[in-house]
Design a protein around this motif. Structure first.
Motif, PDB file in Angstrom:
ATOM      1  N   LYS A  56       0.856  -1.181   0.000  1.00  0.00           N
ATOM      2  CA  LYS A  56       0.000   0.000   0.000  1.00  0.00           C
ATOM      3  C   LYS A  56       0.896   1.235   0.000  1.00  0.00           C
ATOM      4  O   LYS A  56       1.866   1.307   0.757  1.00  0.00           O
ATOM      5  N   LYS A  57       0.574   2.204  -0.813  1.00  0.00           N
ATOM      6  CA  LYS A  57       1.397   3.391  -0.976  1.00  0.00           C
ATOM      7  C   LYS A  57       1.570   4.131   0.355  1.00  0.00           C
ATOM      8  O   LYS A  57       0.613   4.377   1.078  1.00  0.00           O
ATOM      9  N   GLY A  58       2.827   4.459   0.658  1.00  0.00           N
ATOM     10  CA  GLY A  58       3.118   5.241   1.858  1.00  0.00           C
ATOM     11  C   GLY A  58       3.159   4.453   3.146  1.00  0.00           C
ATOM     12  O   GLY A  58       3.388   5.018   4.220  1.00  0.00           O
ATOM     13  N   LYS A  59       2.957   3.134   3.058  1.00  0.00           N
ATOM     14  CA  LYS A  59       2.975   2.298   4.262  1.00  0.00           C
ATOM     15  C   LYS A  59       4.352   1.636   4.382  1.00  0.00           C
ATOM     16  O   LYS A  59       4.699   0.763   3.583  1.00  0.00           O
ATOM     17  N   ASN A  60       5.134   2.058   5.377  1.00  0.00           N
ATOM     18  CA  ASN A  60       6.472   1.504   5.593  1.00  0.00           C
ATOM     19  C   ASN A  60       6.596   1.004   7.026  1.00  0.00           C
ATOM     20  O   ASN A  60       6.031   1.597   7.950  1.00  0.00           O
ATOM     21  N   PHE A  61       7.334  -0.074   7.185  1.00  0.00           N
ATOM     22  CA  PHE A  61       7.582  -0.625   8.516  1.00  0.00           C
ATOM     23  C   PHE A  61       9.048  -1.031   8.597  1.00  0.00           C
ATOM     24  O   PHE A  61       9.582  -1.666   7.681  1.00  0.00           O
ATOM     25  N   SER A  62       9.699  -0.660   9.706  1.00  0.00           N
ATOM     26  CA  SER A  62      11.104  -1.053   9.860  1.00  0.00           C
ATOM     27  C   SER A  62      11.382  -1.443  11.295  1.00  0.00           C
ATOM     28  O   SER A  62      10.857  -0.853  12.240  1.00  0.00           O
TER      29      SER A  62
ATOM     30  N   ILE B 106       7.259 -12.092  14.134  1.00  0.00           N
ATOM     31  CA  ILE B 106       5.789 -12.024  14.158  1.00  0.00           C
ATOM     32  C   ILE B 106       5.331 -10.675  13.609  1.00  0.00           C
ATOM     33  O   ILE B 106       4.455 -10.606  12.732  1.00  0.00           O
ATOM     34  N   LEU B 107       5.930  -9.604  14.115  1.00  0.00           N
ATOM     35  CA  LEU B 107       5.528  -8.270  13.643  1.00  0.00           C
ATOM     36  C   LEU B 107       5.871  -8.061  12.176  1.00  0.00           C
ATOM     37  O   LEU B 107       5.087  -7.497  11.418  1.00  0.00           O
ATOM     38  N   THR B 108       7.059  -8.513  11.778  1.00  0.00           N
ATOM     39  CA  THR B 108       7.496  -8.326  10.392  1.00  0.00           C
ATOM     40  C   THR B 108       6.589  -9.065   9.420  1.00  0.00           C
ATOM     41  O   THR B 108       6.158  -8.512   8.395  1.00  0.00           O
ATOM     42  N   ARG B 109       6.285 -10.317   9.712  1.00  0.00           N
ATOM     43  CA  ARG B 109       5.404 -11.096   8.831  1.00  0.00           C
ATOM     44  C   ARG B 109       3.991 -10.494   8.793  1.00  0.00           C
ATOM     45  O   ARG B 109       3.343 -10.472   7.743  1.00  0.00           O
ATOM     46  N   TYR B 110       3.537 -10.032   9.938  1.00  0.00           N
ATOM     47  CA  TYR B 110       2.207  -9.399  10.001  1.00  0.00           C
ATOM     48  C   TYR B 110       2.170  -8.148   9.125  1.00  0.00           C
ATOM     49  O   TYR B 110       1.251  -7.973   8.298  1.00  0.00           O
ATOM     50  N   LYS B 111       3.156  -7.276   9.279  1.00  0.00           N
ATOM     51  CA  LYS B 111       3.168  -6.039   8.501  1.00  0.00           C
ATOM     52  C   LYS B 111       3.374  -6.318   7.013  1.00  0.00           C
ATOM     53  O   LYS B 111       2.796  -5.637   6.155  1.00  0.00           O
ATOM     54  N   ARG B 112       4.184  -7.317   6.713  1.00  0.00           N
ATOM     55  CA  ARG B 112       4.412  -7.682   5.307  1.00  0.00           C
ATOM     56  C   ARG B 112       3.102  -8.112   4.658  1.00  0.00           C
ATOM     57  O   ARG B 112       2.774  -7.699   3.533  1.00  0.00           O
ATOM     58  N   MET B 113       2.336  -8.952   5.348  1.00  0.00           N
ATOM     59  CA  MET B 113       1.047  -9.419   4.822  1.00  0.00           C
ATOM     60  C   MET B 113       0.012  -8.300   4.815  1.00  0.00           C
ATOM     61  O   MET B 113      -0.948  -8.335   4.037  1.00  0.00           O
TER      62      MET B 113
ATOM     63  N   TYR C  60       2.550  -3.484   4.033  1.00  0.00           N
ATOM     64  CA  TYR C  60       3.623  -2.528   4.306  1.00  0.00           C
ATOM     65  C   TYR C  60       4.887  -2.914   3.539  1.00  0.00           C
ATOM     66  O   TYR C  60       5.210  -4.102   3.418  1.00  0.00           O
ATOM     67  N   LYS C  61       5.600  -1.887   3.030  1.00  0.00           N
ATOM     68  CA  LYS C  61       6.974  -2.137   2.574  1.00  0.00           C
ATOM     69  C   LYS C  61       7.774  -2.363   3.849  1.00  0.00           C
ATOM     70  O   LYS C  61       7.874  -1.475   4.699  1.00  0.00           O
ATOM     71  N   THR C  62       8.312  -3.566   3.966  1.00  0.00           N
ATOM     72  CA  THR C  62       8.809  -4.020   5.262  1.00  0.00           C
ATOM     73  C   THR C  62      10.309  -4.243   5.242  1.00  0.00           C
ATOM     74  O   THR C  62      10.822  -4.981   4.402  1.00  0.00           O
TER      75      THR C  62
ATOM     76  N   LEU D 135      16.709   6.139   4.393  1.00  0.00           N
ATOM     77  CA  LEU D 135      16.612   7.006   5.569  1.00  0.00           C
ATOM     78  C   LEU D 135      15.266   7.717   5.613  1.00  0.00           C
ATOM     79  O   LEU D 135      14.682   7.915   6.682  1.00  0.00           O
ATOM     80  N   GLN D 136      14.763   8.079   4.444  1.00  0.00           N
ATOM     81  CA  GLN D 136      13.452   8.737   4.366  1.00  0.00           C
ATOM     82  C   GLN D 136      12.329   7.757   4.684  1.00  0.00           C
ATOM     83  O   GLN D 136      11.377   8.091   5.394  1.00  0.00           O
ATOM     84  N   ASP D 137      12.456   6.523   4.197  1.00  0.00           N
ATOM     85  CA  ASP D 137      11.371   5.543   4.346  1.00  0.00           C
ATOM     86  C   ASP D 137      11.381   4.839   5.702  1.00  0.00           C
ATOM     87  O   ASP D 137      10.313   4.462   6.208  1.00  0.00           O
ATOM     88  N   PHE D 138      12.568   4.659   6.282  1.00  0.00           N
ATOM     89  CA  PHE D 138      12.656   3.746   7.429  1.00  0.00           C
ATOM     90  C   PHE D 138      13.261   4.357   8.691  1.00  0.00           C
ATOM     91  O   PHE D 138      13.498   3.639   9.664  1.00  0.00           O
ATOM     92  N   TYR D 139      13.521   5.669   8.676  1.00  0.00           N
ATOM     93  CA  TYR D 139      13.987   6.335   9.896  1.00  0.00           C
ATOM     94  C   TYR D 139      13.026   7.455  10.241  1.00  0.00           C
ATOM     95  O   TYR D 139      12.700   8.252   9.367  1.00  0.00           O
ATOM     96  N   PRO D 140      12.550   7.507  11.483  1.00  0.00           N
ATOM     97  CA  PRO D 140      12.823   6.601  12.603  1.00  0.00           C
ATOM     98  C   PRO D 140      12.296   5.183  12.341  1.00  0.00           C
ATOM     99  O   PRO D 140      11.333   5.005  11.602  1.00  0.00           O
TER     100      PRO D 140
END
Length: 877
Positions: free
Chosen positions: A37-43, A68-75, A78-80, A483-488
């Motif tokens: 989904k556009k604009g959805k990032n998780f790190s 668990i969190l990574t797989r959840y956000k990936r599904m 989120y760009k994970t 850095l823009q997508d995943f920080y913080p």
């Protein structure tokens, strides 16, 4: 495995599935690009395990929760990014390679720094990173193509840039400070010192006045340090010693004079009221020495070898010389007494050597670097989970001291400071190998020999791995927009025990260099202990090896057990019984799939199925309710609640009731299969392997030929049909009620009829087949009044009746009467025993209490038996 398999065999699938997932790039940033989904990032950053390490149960918990969190956000579209990597682990790695060399009789000094570093790199490339292979066994799904090493070229550049920036800003400086000193590993920060209870001795030393037989008594646990004493100190208000202030006493053996001084620092009530002052070897005395302008005498070198200030003991190791020094003091008449004494002694967190306070020229980061981070934390710009950890963080940061960052090692990030041999100029350089002195252009200069504390480079991890100051002409393992997508970072998940080692350092480093705190959320999990709540240790023999548990139970079982037990703020008590319980859960899921596949060859995904049957609508509604709960719990990092909710739905609702109820409505099986597949998506982040296997089995496909469940959209239908849920709740209550009533009559088989009386809510005739089949009743009637001559069971919303006509009660009455006679004998035995005064007087209290409890239990049971007999008697009459 095939449809004919009678049990789930994880060893047959886990390694194979993992290889397929990884080879297809599912773990990478674009692995789920079709559902992003556009604009959805998780790190989230993997706490980089030591390159020397192997997977322990604490790692297993951290990485399970992260996965668990990574797989959840990936599904969930989120760009994970789950950023993996390993730490160079300065002290630990150098120790490993040093020991290997010593086995061959070679010291690192024999081969020199460059050759020794070559040996470490050789070891790292051959043996290092074993833990990364072990993480794959756990099912962890980080972006492996981006794996970093804290001493790869990009991160070395970032570390140099960070150091030089702080140096130029005046936040890094070098000076003579008192530090924690390990004679094997060099300088340590305060949090790298582990304190242990030590049963030692307290030595009372007599310091005689010059030309007198009078003396002052001082006590110490470290008699060898008296060689460095430069004063004896008393409280100026202590009447016992006022007359001696300004006079001199003589140090024994070496006959050096020292003054008696006064300071309010001295507690008059403690010991003799006199204390020896050793400014170079005691942290409190260090401050006293500065206040009183005392001489600072260092009595041993960096290796703990006593020097010329120690007279005849010069050349001896400071601890090994203690007994000899005490013997000499006793012979000289300078020991008043020796007492047993228990105190806390600091040890090196790596080699366990006793740590000494020691004055040394070291590099420090000034505590002022943390000011911005402290302010932002207290402006609620980061959330701690559990929330109370913010108090611990603030308490530590409030008392923050300058951070000693130099280490006397060869392995690590070399301090990028250079000293000109011609003009004496000192400078910090971003260049790894500068070619001349920037002041006089001389080629004759040398680099500082020390390396940086490992936590300095680890403190940059949340942004250095995203490309910050990595430089050019390197193997780039990051994207231009990282850095823009995943920080913080979205969240940090780690153990509470490294809150101050690592988390606090990342907080002030990230805030200082990036002007933003590095995390939006910080989740600190507790310790994993054994089933009795004991901390695991090799000496206790209670260590649980996660790899052994994976081999015995499977990765899914270990992961799910850890998740179920991961209550925020509470230590985990891990036992094989809990693991066995979760293995039973996997078998339950497998058996449910076998039932479904007995009735249909394959099932569509839920979005392609029109749910029409009453049972299908009910189970779908319960799935949606479970989906809402699981999502809410995962978003608030309540992993145990999410896992428990899944367990309750899949075992208690789908398998125990959905499958059973389907036997009365076979047309619902196709719908249940689709619902079960959707539930496997819900379960996947927790149990990736079995959820993938059962999803493919129910789809009639194999992972080798089909798309994985791990890049399917995570369930998000939250709509519930409350009416159908209430109806089936009554159906289930009726089934349970009839079963209980039949149990009272000791009837297991089919009965001719039963009646149901509702309180307020009802269900109609179309639901009766469910009750008939599962309660084993030929006919069901609905009544508005109680039925006479029947066994009755009262529930929350309804009552059921089993008419007793044509029911032979003879065997039931005989059984109850036999049980009554047995209980009467037990009661008589216990009453006789408890009325015996000798027994009461002589028996242990716990035995008497056990008999009283047994008597009460027998009386309670006979009361119930009598009630049942009375009920049956009324019915018979």
């Amino acid at each position: 495995m095939s449809e004919k398999a009678v049990s789930y065999e994880p060893k047959n699938i886990e390694d194979n599935y993992y290889k397929i997932w990884e080879s297809r790039g599912y773990f990478e940033l674009e692995g789920n690009k079709n559902i992003q989904k556009k604009g959805k990032n998780f790190s989230v950053m993997m706490p980089p395990p030591n390159v020397t390490g192997s997977l322990h149960i604490g790692h297993a918990l951290t990485f399970t929760l992260q996965d668990i969190l990574t797989r959840y956000k990936r599904m969930d579209g989120y760009k994970t990014l789950w950023q993996p990597g390993v730490d160079h682990a300065g002290i630990a790695t150098q120790n490993v390679v040093e020991k290997q060399l010593l086995k061959n009789g070679v010291k690192k000094e024999d081969i020199g720094r460059e050759k020794f570093l070559q040996e470490i790199w050789k070891w790292k490339n051959y043996s290092g990173g074993e833990i990364i292979k072990q993480l794959r066994k756990l099912g962890a799904s980080p972006a492996w193509s981006r794996e970093r090493f804290t001493m790869d070229e990009g991160l070395k550049n970032a570390v140099r840039k960070a150091f030089v920036t702080l140096y130029d800003e005046g936040l890094i400086e070098r000076g003579n400070y008192m530090v924690n000193w390990c004679t094997h590993d060099g300088a340590l920060s305060d949090i790298e010192v582990e304190y242990e209870e030590h049963k030692g001795k307290l030595y009372y030393l007599k310091y005689f006045f010059k030309n007198s037989d009078k003396y002052l008594t001082v006590a110490t646990t470290r008699p060898e340090t008296f060689f460095g004493d430069t004063a004896v100190m008393v409280n100026p208000d202590d009447e016992r010693y006022k007359q001696y202030i300004g006079k001199s006493v003589i140090l024994p053996i070496i006959n050096r004079e020292i003054k008696v001084i006064s300071d309010l620092h001295v507690d008059k009530e403690f010991g003799s009221g006199c204390v020896k002052v050793t400014p170079a070897h005691d942290i409190n005395d260090y401050e006293v020495g500065k206040r009183h302008n005392l001489e600072f005498i260092t009595i041993f070198d960096e290796n703990g070898i006593l020097n010329n200030y120690c007279g005849i003991f010069e050349g001896k190791e400071r601890l090994k010389a203690r007994n000899d020094i005490v013997d000499a003091l006793q012979k000289a008449g300078n020991i008043e007494k020796i007492e047993d004494y228990v105190n806390q002694v600091g040890h090196c967190y790596r080699c366990k050597n006793i740590v000494e306070p020691y004055i040394s020229k070291q590099w420090f980061v000034k505590k002022e670097i943390a000011k911005g981070a402290i302010e932002k934390v207290n402006n609620s710009l980061v959330k701690f989970h559990p929330p109370h950890w913010i108090n611990s963080y603030n308490a530590w940061m409030k008392d923050l001291k300058d951070w000693c960052i130099s280490r006397q090692l060869w392995w690590g990030h070399r301090i990028p400071v250079f000293y000109c041999d011609e003009c004496g100029f000192e400078w910090a350089s971003n260049e790894e190998n500068p070619d001349k002195c920037p002041k006089c252009d001389s080629k004759n200069f040398h680099q500082d020999p020390d390396v940086l504390d490992t936590w300095f480079s680890s403190g940059l991890w949340p942004f250095s791995t995203l490309g910050w100051e990595n430089g050019e002409n390197i193997d780039k393992k990051y994207g231009e927009n990282d850095l823009q997508d995943f920080y913080p970072n979205s969240i940090l998940i780690t153990g509470f025990d490294i809150l101050f080692f690592w988390v606090a350092r990342m907080m002030f480093s990230g805030e200082h260099f990036m002007k933003k705190l590095p995390f939006e959320n910080i989740y600190l999990h507790a310790l994993v202990r054994d089933e009795f709540g004991q901390k695991m240790s090799k000496s206790k023999g209670n260590v649980i090896d996660p790899l052994d548990m994976i081999n015995e139970f499977s990765a899914d079982v270990l992961r799910f057990t850890l998740a179920v037990l991961a209550v925020q703020g509470r230590d985990i008590k891990l036992s094989k019984d809990r693991l066995e319980q979760m293995r039973n859960f996997t078998n339950k899921l497998f058996n449910a799939s076998r039932f479904l596949l007995l009735n249909e060859k394959s099932f569509q995904d839920l979005q392609h199925v029109d749910i029409k049957t009453k049972l299908g609508l009910y189970i779908k509604s319960r799935l949606n309710a479970t989906t809402k709960e699981v999502r809410d719990y995962l978003e608030s990092y309540r992993f145990n609640d999410a896992a428990t909710t899944l367990y309750r739905f899949l075992w208690g609702e789908f398998c125990d009731w959905g499958i059973e109820l389907a036997k009365a409505q076979k047309e619902a099986v196709n719908e249940l299969g689709a619902i079960f597949k959707e539930a496997m998506k819900l379960l996947h982040p927790f149990m990736p392997f079995i959820s993938e296997y059962l999803y493919q089995e129910l789809s009639g496909t194999s992972l080798e030929e089909a798309q994985s469940i791990m890049i399917k959209p995570y369930p998000d239908d939250l709509a519930q049909d409350k009416e159908i849920e209430e109806t089936f709740s009554l159906v289930i209550e009726a089934i349970v009620g009839i079963r209980r009533a039949k149990a009272t009559l000791d009837i297991a088989g089919l009965i001719p009829k039963a009646a149901i009386k509702f309180e307020n809510k009802t269900f109609d005739e179309q639901f009766a087949p469910f009750v008939k089949l599962l309660a084993k009743v030929e006919n069901i009637t609905f009544v508005k009044a109680n039925i006479e001559n029947a066994v009755r069971d009262v529930g929350d919303n309804l009552e059921v009746f089993i008419p007793l006509e044509n029911v032979d009660l003879t065997l039931l009455v005989q059984r109850l009467n036999a049980q009554k006679i047995k209980l009467e004998k037990e009661i008589a035995k216990f009453e006789n025993m408890l009325s015996n005064e000798k027994f009461i007087a002589n028996a242990p209290k716990d035995v008497v209490e056990q008999n009283k409890n047994a008597l009460n239990d027998a009386k309670s049971k006979i009361s119930k038996v009598n009630d049942e007999l009375n009920t049956l008697s009324k019915v018979a009459n």
